[in-house]
Design an enzyme around this catalytic site. Sequence first.
Site, mmCIF file in Angstrom:
data_model
loop_
_atom_site.group_PDB
_atom_site.id
_atom_site.type_symbol
_atom_site.label_atom_id
_atom_site.label_comp_id
_atom_site.label_asym_id
_atom_site.label_seq_id
_atom_site.Cartn_x
_atom_site.Cartn_y
_atom_site.Cartn_z
ATOM 1 N N SER A 183 0.802 -1.220 0.000
ATOM 2 C CA SER A 183 0.000 0.000 0.000
ATOM 3 C C SER A 183 0.837 1.274 0.000
ATOM 4 O O SER A 183 0.417 2.279 -0.566
ATOM 5 C CB SER A 183 -0.962 0.005 1.184
ATOM 6 N N HIS A 211 -5.113 -3.644 -2.839
ATOM 7 C CA HIS A 211 -4.772 -2.639 -3.859
ATOM 8 C C HIS A 211 -4.678 -3.225 -5.271
ATOM 9 O O HIS A 211 -4.344 -2.516 -6.207
ATOM 10 C CB HIS A 211 -3.447 -1.956 -3.509
ATOM 11 N N LYS A 243 -11.653 -0.023 -2.054
ATOM 12 C CA LYS A 243 -10.691 0.706 -2.874
ATOM 13 C C LYS A 243 -11.184 0.744 -4.324
ATOM 14 O O LYS A 243 -12.119 1.465 -4.607
ATOM 15 C CB LYS A 243 -9.314 0.099 -2.669
HETATM 16 C C1 LIG Z 1 -6.936 -0.589 2.982
HETATM 17 C C2 LIG Z 1 -6.301 -1.888 3.262
HETATM 18 C C3 LIG Z 1 -6.927 -2.830 4.071
HETATM 19 C C4 LIG Z 1 -8.198 -2.517 4.821
HETATM 20 O O1 LIG Z 1 -9.296 -2.461 3.989
HETATM 21 P P1 LIG Z 1 -10.612 -1.674 4.451
HETATM 22 O O2 LIG Z 1 -11.682 -2.264 3.644
HETATM 23 O O3 LIG Z 1 -10.363 -0.246 4.165
HETATM 24 O O4 LIG Z 1 -10.781 -1.939 5.916
HETATM 25 C C5 LIG Z 1 -6.327 -4.056 4.212
HETATM 26 N N1 LIG Z 1 -5.158 -4.348 3.603
HETATM 27 C C6 LIG Z 1 -4.519 -3.460 2.828
HETATM 28 C C7 LIG Z 1 -3.239 -3.837 2.173
HETATM 29 C C8 LIG Z 1 -5.064 -2.199 2.650
HETATM 30 O O5 LIG Z 1 -4.415 -1.293 1.927
#
Ligand SMILES: *Cc1c(COP(=O)(O)O)cnc(C)c1O
Length: 397
Positions: A183, A211, A243
């Site tokens: 991320s 991602h 996302k």
């Molecule tokens: C954003 C993210 C999460 C969490 O996801 P949410 O649905 O926002 O709780 C988990 N793992 C990674 C790598 C992320 O970037």
Amino acid sequence: MSAQGPLGILSERLEQRRSQALERHLLTLGPATGPRVTHQGREYLLLASNDYLGLSQHPELARAASQAALEHGCGSGASRLVSGTLAGHSALEERIAAFKGTPAALFFATGYMANLGVISGLAGRGDYIVSDELNHASIVDACRLSRATVKVYAHGDVAQAESLLAQAPAGALRLLVTDGVFSMDGDLASLPQLLEAARRQQALLVVDDAHATGVWGASGRGSLEHFGLGHDPQVVMVGTFSKALGGLGGFAAGAPEVIATLVNQARSLLYTTAPPPAQVAAAARALELVDEEPWRRTRVHELADNLRQGLRGLGLSVLSEAGPIIPLLVGQAERALHMSQALWEKGLLVPAMRPPTVPEGLSRLRLTVTAAHTEQDIEQALAALSALAHTAQEAGI
Ligand SMILES: *Cc1c(COP(=O)(O)O)cnc(C)c1O
């Protein structure tokens, strides 16, 4: 020692954060998000969101969510295991499994909760987890929660990961855990090599594709597809709808034994109320839109490549080679914060990522591009960063 009382202790700690340029604030934007956002009447170009395909503002998702709320109500009333599993949840899980090419899948309220549930639901005391040092905070928290033995390997070091796995005690369940796309760095894990290591060492490979889902692979299935890998029974995919898929909700996809174990042991699934119909309907529709509007995926990669090339042309230190996450390495937290504030003055929202989100000394600006951006937006971003780079050069920083 604590004569100042509990609130005094907290103030002191906050002051310490502030003095190290590590304090955080919530920034209210509104009324909606998108490539351009408003704050106190002024418009800003947003280069901070993970809405990679621009689906969060898609009328089809809003329609699916509002229709589901009107037809089925706002709440699901109970945990999944009690009476909260509605037809929409099961249908969505079938779609997730079909999308990821796995025999089974499970929907969670968020991606954070999916990681907590998957890792601490599969592994417990006496088990053995090997995790990349740059894995997402939700994985770090999940490893701690599991009470398994946790070993951390240097970022991307597959040989070290394998030698750690080889040290697991006999009888322990072994998990090898990695982000599919990291991320904060935007780089891909070496999944073919990690999968081979996991197979040799009899470990489950857990891939957090938060991602990558919707963004990577010819049809947006994620990082495995990018590497030409199909489903493998030893792989557990984790992902999120928050996302590229424009909504909210997490998932796990994998072998029936994995999913059945999670239904029995994932506390973040069992001890929370099932996600409401609107959230479930938007998630299901988003999976269809990935196939119906493939131009979004092509577009976000094109725009990101343009921005990355432009930034490199300015002599800036771009960490990623491809994809919509474009981190600019700055170094010290204070300097990153300064640059972020200077960009804000120029009408750009570019967040400064600082410890503990990134390692000490590796603070950065993290720019993200979405399919909703335009070529003009990219030009505006480059112009602002070019001006900033020149000012910094003249000031000798
Ligand atoms: C954003 C993210 C999460 C969490 O996801 P949410 O649905 O926002 O709780 C988990 N793992 C990674 C790598 C992320 O970037």
